[in-house]
Design an enzyme around this catalytic site. Structure first.
Site, PDB file in Angstrom:
ATOM      1  N   TYR A   1      -5.855   5.304  -4.699  1.00 59.83           N
ATOM      2  CA  TYR A   1      -5.655   5.617  -3.281  1.00 59.83           C
ATOM      3  C   TYR A   1      -6.961   5.466  -2.508  1.00 59.83           C
ATOM      4  O   TYR A   1      -6.988   4.863  -1.431  1.00 59.83           O
ATOM      5  CB  TYR A   1      -5.099   7.031  -3.141  1.00 59.83           C
ATOM      6  CG  TYR A   1      -4.609   7.362  -1.756  1.00 59.83           C
ATOM      7  CD1 TYR A   1      -3.504   6.711  -1.213  1.00 59.83           C
ATOM      8  CD2 TYR A   1      -5.242   8.331  -0.979  1.00 59.83           C
ATOM      9  CE1 TYR A   1      -3.046   7.007   0.050  1.00 59.83           C
ATOM     10  CE2 TYR A   1      -4.788   8.642   0.289  1.00 59.83           C
ATOM     11  CZ  TYR A   1      -3.694   7.976   0.806  1.00 59.83           C
ATOM     12  OH  TYR A   1      -3.247   8.272   2.067  1.00 59.83           O
TER      13      TYR A   1
ATOM     14  N   GLY B   1       7.442  11.275   8.847  1.00 60.85           N
ATOM     15  CA  GLY B   1       6.060  11.720   8.785  1.00 60.85           C
ATOM     16  C   GLY B   1       5.229  11.342   9.995  1.00 60.85           C
ATOM     17  O   GLY B   1       5.657  11.486  11.144  1.00 60.85           O
ATOM     18  N   ILE B   2       4.019  10.859   9.743  1.00 62.17           N
ATOM     19  CA  ILE B   2       3.119  10.456  10.821  1.00 62.17           C
ATOM     20  C   ILE B   2       3.747   9.337  11.642  1.00 62.17           C
ATOM     21  O   ILE B   2       3.605   9.283  12.869  1.00 62.17           O
ATOM     22  CB  ILE B   2       1.758  10.022  10.250  1.00 62.17           C
ATOM     23  CG1 ILE B   2       1.011  11.244   9.685  1.00 62.17           C
ATOM     24  CG2 ILE B   2       0.906   9.334  11.309  1.00 62.17           C
ATOM     25  CD1 ILE B   2      -0.260  10.903   8.922  1.00 62.17           C
TER      26      ILE B   2
END
Length: 263
Positions: A163, A28-29
């Site tokens: 989150y 991912g990132i």
């Protein structure tokens, strides 16, 4: 055409000779950030709980080394620190998500997110802080931390109670550490919107298996630009914030969200 070595274009946002560590660096990132930092001239430690994926990435990008790291384990972090004698750039990228309101978030869910998204950033940063501060004691640029937060730390998002809570904490930690070490460390955070990564794909598969494309369309629509972000776009900002061109930037938040927080 590739700029000639030594030209201003080739030097822009360069990280030659710097040593970086990216948590959650194997996908991912994190993966995009590893590639971008290597491209900028840095040597990168690819820190991930998935050692095999980190090894495979290291072999493909060069100028890097995989290191097994469980960001929630003080012992694992201590073992990683013992293997590293220099660090100029720390990218706290590892994180997990959760879907649910406060009523739907069980204590064990909340604790799990706090452990990975908040306590781990504290543990990793604290452990590597002496190396980062040592960078600032030399004649070169000071050490740099880039935290990957989220727009969820800036605005309320339905069904993201835990989150939002944890990413808000990352934003607060970023600012506090920046003012604690204003001359010996630069600390900034990037707050992405929804980015096309395995993280998002996992969320769709787990919570919206039967209406995945419908929800994907909704995710695109909530960002005024009309699409999801790309990991490479976040990685480019990491590179900039780690570079000398960003030497006057600390304690700042950078939204990469397709206009989400502006709307």
């Amino acid at each position: 055409m590739t700029p000639a070595k030594g030209s201003p274009a080739a030097q822009a946002f360069g990280l030659e000779g710097r040593h970086a560590l990216v948590t959650g660096g194997a996908s991912g990132i994190g993966e995009a950030t590893v590639k971008e930092l290597v491209r900028a001239g840095a040597f990168v430690w690819i820190a991930d709980i998935n050692a095999a994926a980190a090894e495979a990435l290291s072999k493909s990008v060069g100028a890097s080394k995989a290191i097994h790291l469980d960001v929630t384990s003080p012992d694992s972090i201590a073992a990683a620190v013992a293997n590293i004698n220099r660090l100029d750039i720390l990218v706290n990228n590892a994180g997990i998500g959760h879907v649910g309101s406060i009523q739907q978030t069980e204590p064990e869910d909340f604790d799990r997110l706090l452990n990975v998204n908040v306590r781990a950033v504290y543990l990793v940063t604290r452990a590597f802080l002496p190396l980062l501060l040592a960078t600032g004691e030399s004649s070169g640029p000071v050490g740099t931390i880039v935290n990957i937060a989220s727009v969820a730390g800036l605005v309320g998002i339905k069904q993201r109670f835990a989150y939002c809570t944890t990413k808000g904490a990352v934003v607060a930690m970023t600012r506090q550490i920046a003012v604690e070490y204003p001359k010996t460390l630069r600390v900034n955070a990037i707050c992405p919107g929804t980015v096309e990564t395995p993280f998002v794909e996992g969320y769709l598969e787990k919570f919206h298996k039967d209406n995945k494309e419908e929800v994907r369309t909704e995710l695109r629509a909530r960002q005024p630009i009309g699409r999801l972000g790309r990991p490479e776009e976040v990685a480019a900002m990491v590179r900039y914030l780690a570079s000398d061109e960003a030497a006057f930037i600390t304690g700042s938040l950078f939204n990469i969200d397709g206009g989400w927080t502006a709307a």
